[in-house]
Design a protein around this motif. Structure first.
Motif, PDB file in Angstrom:
ATOM      1  N   GLN A 269      78.914   7.526  38.961  1.00  0.00           N
ATOM      2  CA  GLN A 269      77.509   7.135  39.071  1.00  0.00           C
ATOM      3  C   GLN A 269      77.369   5.726  39.635  1.00  0.00           C
ATOM      4  OE1 GLN A 269      76.565   7.840  34.947  1.00  0.00           O
ATOM      5  NE2 GLN A 269      75.568   9.816  35.390  1.00  0.00           N
ATOM      6  N   GLN A 270      78.260   4.823  39.231  1.00  0.00           N
ATOM      7  CA  GLN A 270      78.227   3.470  39.788  1.00  0.00           C
ATOM      8  C   GLN A 270      78.494   3.500  41.295  1.00  0.00           C
ATOM      9  OE1 GLN A 270      80.702   0.662  37.583  1.00  0.00           O
ATOM     10  NE2 GLN A 270      80.403   1.891  35.737  1.00  0.00           N
ATOM     11  N   ASP A 271      79.467   4.327  41.706  1.00  0.00           N
ATOM     12  CA  ASP A 271      79.761   4.434  43.135  1.00  0.00           C
ATOM     13  C   ASP A 271      78.555   4.961  43.904  1.00  0.00           C
ATOM     14  OD1 ASP A 271      82.295   3.513  42.688  1.00  0.00           O
ATOM     15  OD2 ASP A 271      83.261   5.485  42.773  1.00  0.00           O
TER      16      ASP A 271
ATOM     17  N   VAL B 221      75.395   4.660  43.102  1.00  0.00           N
ATOM     18  CA  VAL B 221      74.386   3.603  43.172  1.00  0.00           C
ATOM     19  C   VAL B 221      74.746   2.602  44.261  1.00  0.00           C
ATOM     20  CG1 VAL B 221      73.422   1.628  41.932  1.00  0.00           C
ATOM     21  CG2 VAL B 221      73.606   3.844  40.790  1.00  0.00           C
ATOM     22  N   ARG B 222      76.015   2.231  44.336  1.00  0.00           N
ATOM     23  CA  ARG B 222      76.449   1.279  45.363  1.00  0.00           C
ATOM     24  C   ARG B 222      76.238   1.847  46.769  1.00  0.00           C
ATOM     25  NH1 ARG B 222      82.327  -0.501  44.744  1.00  0.00           N
ATOM     26  NH2 ARG B 222      81.672  -2.095  46.242  1.00  0.00           N
TER      27      ARG B 222
ATOM     28  N   LEU C 108      76.321   4.079  32.925  1.00  0.00           N
ATOM     29  CA  LEU C 108      76.778   4.710  34.157  1.00  0.00           C
ATOM     30  C   LEU C 108      78.294   4.840  34.157  1.00  0.00           C
ATOM     31  CD1 LEU C 108      74.592   2.798  36.786  1.00  0.00           C
ATOM     32  CD2 LEU C 108      74.082   4.940  35.620  1.00  0.00           C
TER      33      LEU C 108
ATOM     34  N   CYS D 263      74.701  -2.794  38.453  1.00  0.00           N
ATOM     35  CA  CYS D 263      75.849  -2.729  39.362  1.00  0.00           C
ATOM     36  C   CYS D 263      75.766  -3.860  40.372  1.00  0.00           C
ATOM     37  CB  CYS D 263      75.867  -1.390  40.097  1.00  0.00           C
ATOM     38  SG  CYS D 263      76.051   0.048  39.023  1.00  0.00           S
TER      39      CYS D 263
ATOM     40  N   THR E  80      81.923   5.848  36.303  1.00  0.00           N
ATOM     41  CA  THR E  80      82.441   5.324  37.569  1.00  0.00           C
ATOM     42  C   THR E  80      81.808   6.010  38.775  1.00  0.00           C
ATOM     43  OG1 THR E  80      84.549   4.810  36.511  1.00  0.00           O
ATOM     44  CG2 THR E  80      84.529   4.924  38.915  1.00  0.00           C
TER      45      THR E  80
ATOM     46  N   SER F 263      70.268  -1.178  37.685  1.00  0.00           N
ATOM     47  CA  SER F 263      71.446  -0.388  37.328  1.00  0.00           C
ATOM     48  C   SER F 263      72.543  -1.234  36.696  1.00  0.00           C
ATOM     49  CB  SER F 263      72.007   0.300  38.572  1.00  0.00           C
ATOM     50  OG  SER F 263      72.484  -0.662  39.500  1.00  0.00           O
TER      51      SER F 263
ATOM     52  N   CYS G 221      77.138  -6.955  34.588  1.00  0.00           N
ATOM     53  CA  CYS G 221      77.046  -6.354  35.907  1.00  0.00           C
ATOM     54  C   CYS G 221      77.363  -4.866  35.907  1.00  0.00           C
ATOM     55  CB  CYS G 221      77.955  -7.080  36.896  1.00  0.00           C
ATOM     56  SG  CYS G 221      79.703  -6.879  36.530  1.00  0.00           S
ATOM     57  N   VAL G 222      78.042  -4.346  34.893  1.00  0.00           N
ATOM     58  CA  VAL G 222      78.333  -2.922  34.829  1.00  0.00           C
ATOM     59  C   VAL G 222      77.596  -2.332  33.644  1.00  0.00           C
ATOM     60  CG1 VAL G 222      80.103  -1.170  34.581  1.00  0.00           C
ATOM     61  CG2 VAL G 222      80.588  -3.244  35.880  1.00  0.00           C
ATOM     62  N   SER G 223      76.684  -1.434  33.928  1.00  0.00           N
ATOM     63  CA  SER G 223      75.899  -0.833  32.858  1.00  0.00           C
ATOM     64  C   SER G 223      76.742   0.177  32.099  1.00  0.00           C
ATOM     65  CB  SER G 223      74.673  -0.136  33.444  1.00  0.00           C
ATOM     66  OG  SER G 223      74.039   0.633  32.447  1.00  0.00           O
TER      67      SER G 223
END
Length: 598
Positions: free
Chosen positions: A54-56, A58-59, A50, A83, A52, A81, A45-47
């Motif tokens: 970048q993950q935020d 995307v979310r 990315l 995420c 932190t 992604s 689930c976490v690429s």
């Protein structure tokens, strides 16, 4: 192309299985124990590509897509992604709330209890769920089920008992419309459940479930910050709020020519020095007072930002030194020079005198201020008179021995502020016969005024200039530089949208305008040929300023011609309306999909 088709197939498969943005449509997916989010297993689930931040991002984008109704696009983004939008338990909780499955929602809430930042939040969240359930049962005519819910589920929580009593009183309402009104509730359905979910989300950590409308909130905060840094921001037009092209794609920028700095009118109707000017609270009238003993009432045209003479108030024995509009914009107090022993109150709708206050030939009543009811006022002068009066001209109360230079009444309706000969401003309570010191300056306070909140005072101080004071903390906030202030009485003012600007006359024949956060002027206006005694800013049409001078003229200032005719007015509830009276939403919120605001 083949890779894109694979991604599309993965997203379609996830949607068909009811697995969207970290949740399944049922309570949990059965199988090998791996929980799926957006078609991706827990381990994936976490690429790793990315970080932190970048993950935020995307979310946030995914959440915004969902709020726009672009759920398939959000699913594809999350899948590609790696995420997840929300924690699986949080996603199940949201699904149950939106479907009105209250028992399942409570079970999902129990799963989240260990993730809450505050243990007390659990009780509040459960109360909100049961409140919605109770109201929906009542609206649906299921009175017995609603009563059971109230007695066996809501009341035992022992939480917000005042609201519980309010809810119990709704049992006797048979009309659904009356129920919704009394409960301040929009009724059973998607909208009220969405509002409930927005309230519930505030209790969950962002890592578990994103705060409502988070991307929009961040964008609005960025826009507000740019507006704060803009020296000329004074309007609600799209181009000035969102950027130079009315878009988020460009930085906010207000053109200098859109700010009031161009002479629109020069009025020479007075035949001697003009000492005072005041716009009415409703913005539709301007009053100017002169050494020639007359007051002229002018009508304001919001489209052209010009004024036309309506009538003249005369019969005064001395020059006019102070004017005070009643809060309802229908009455005007006229104060005369120190030699006069009286003041007049006029009806500005009919041009007729209402009353005269004249207690003694030795009185001097050179300043005044209205109470909120527009039926009582206070007045005073440098010879020690300090009265509270009514519209019959009767003195209701008096305070002995106070030499008053200027007056104002705070928003509490009780505290009268008065500057005196001891370089200070004190607060007086006529009903309680109490007074206290608020501000102490080192030089004479020639005049002062309050902002709309009553929290700040703007002082013109002899030989010092204009000072801004915080009345709550009793601290000097800022000294504005540039103008020339000797011992003449000069009146300054707050103005512009949200009163972000300060304007004052000066003994060097100019008008100075500052942003309230800057010590140096952002605009200096030239045109008068002698001392500028007073500047007044239209409280409703922020692009309109009036100044008066010893050169016997009144000047009306506004934006350059190409920026006129689009003035917006700011009402007390924060909405805006065009100059023809039609209400419109602030363009700051025009791009929002769901009414989110900072």
């Amino acid at each position: 192309m083949q890779q894109q088709q694979q991604h599309h197939h993965a997203a379609t498969t996830a949607a068909s299985n009811g697995q969207q943005n970290g949740s399944t449509q049922a309570e949990g997916a059965e199988g090998d124990g791996a929980q799926a989010q957006n078609g991706v297993s827990e381990e994936e689930c976490v690429s790793p590509k990315l970080n932190t931040v970048q993950q935020d991002m995307v979310r946030l984008i995914g959440q915004h897509l969902v709020e726009l109704g672009l759920r398939k696009s959000a699913d594809l983004l999350m899948s590609e992604s790696g995420c997840r939008l929300d924690h699986p338990a949080a996603a199940r909780f949201r699904h149950c709330v939106m479907e009105g499955e209250w028992a399942k929602a409570d079970a999902a809430l129990n799963e989240l209890r260990t993730m809450l930042d505050d243990a007390n939040s659990l009780k509040e969240m459960r109360f909100l769920l049961l409140e919605q359930k109770y109201l929906e049962l009542l609206e649906g005519g299921q009175a017995m089920e609603a009563l059971t819910c109230l007695r066996s589920q809501v009341t035992p929580l022992q939480h917000n008992m005042e609201r519980v009593h309010q809810l119990s009183s709704l049992m006797f309402m048979s009309n659904p419309e009356d129920l919704r009104t009394a409960a301040r509730w929009s009724g059973k359905g998607k909208e009220s459940r969405k509002q409930l979910m927005d309230r519930l989300q505030h209790f969950l950590p962002p890592s578990i479930m994103l705060p409502p409308h988070r991307l929009e909130t961040l964008i609005l905060q960025a826009v507000e910050q740019q507006k704060t840094q803009c020296a000329y921001h004074n309007s609600y037009t799209d181009s000035q709020v969102l950027g130079s092209g009315g878009s988020l794609l460009t930085d906010h920028s207000c053109p200098r020519n859109a700010f009031p700095g161009t002479t629109i009118q020069v009025l020479s109707d007075h035949c001697d020095e003009v000492w005072i000017a005041r716009f009415s609270p409703d913005g539709f009238k301007l009053a100017t007072g002169s050494k020639d003993s007359t007051v002229i009432i002018w009508e304001v045209d919001p489209e052209t930002l010009t004024v036309t003479r309506r009538f003249t108030l005369d019969g005064h024995s001395y020059g006019v030194v102070y004017l005070a509009w009643s809060p309802d914009s229908t009455k005007l107090i006229v104060c005369l020079q120190e030699e006069a022993a009286e003041l007049m109150v006029w009806d500005t709708e009919r041009g007729e005198q209402i009353c005269k206050v004249s207690n003694s030939p030795d009185d001097s009543l050179t300043c005044a201020a209205w109470h909120k009811d527009s039926r009582r006022f206070v007045c005073g002068g440098m010879r020690g008179q300090f009265y509270q009066c009514d519209l019959n001209g009767q003195i209701l109360d008096s305070w002995e021995g106070v030499r008053v230079q200027c007056l104002a009444i705070q928003n509490d309706g009780k505290t009268v502020l008065a500057s005196d000969t001891h370089h200070r401003i004190r607060g007086y309570h006529f009903d309680e016969v109490q007074d206290h010191n608020i501000i102490q300056e080192d030089h004479s306070i020639m005049s002062f005024t309050l902002d709309l909140t009553g929290n700040y005072a703007l002082l013109n101080v002899a030989n010092q200039g204009v000072h801004l004071w915080d009345l709550r903390n009793r601290t000097l906030v800022r000294k504005f530089r540039g103008l020339t202030q000797g011992h003449y009485t000069i009146h300054s003012c707050f103005g512009g949208e949200y009163q972000n600007f300060i304007a004052s006359g000066s003994e060097d024949n100019k008008v100075y305008i500052w942003h309230h956060k800057r010590e140096l002027p952002v605009v200096t206006l030239s045109g008068h040929t002698r001392t500028v005694n007073c500047v007044t800013w239209n409280p409703v049409y922020p692009s309109m300023i009036a100044s008066v001078s010893d050169d016997a003229t009144v000047r009306i200032w506004g934006p350059a011609p190409q920026y006129r005719g689009t003035n917006s007015t700011r009402t007390q509830n924060g909405t805006s309306s065009t100059s023809n009276g039609r209400e419109s939403e602030s363009p700051t919120h025009a791009f929002l999909s769901n009414g989110a605001a900072v």
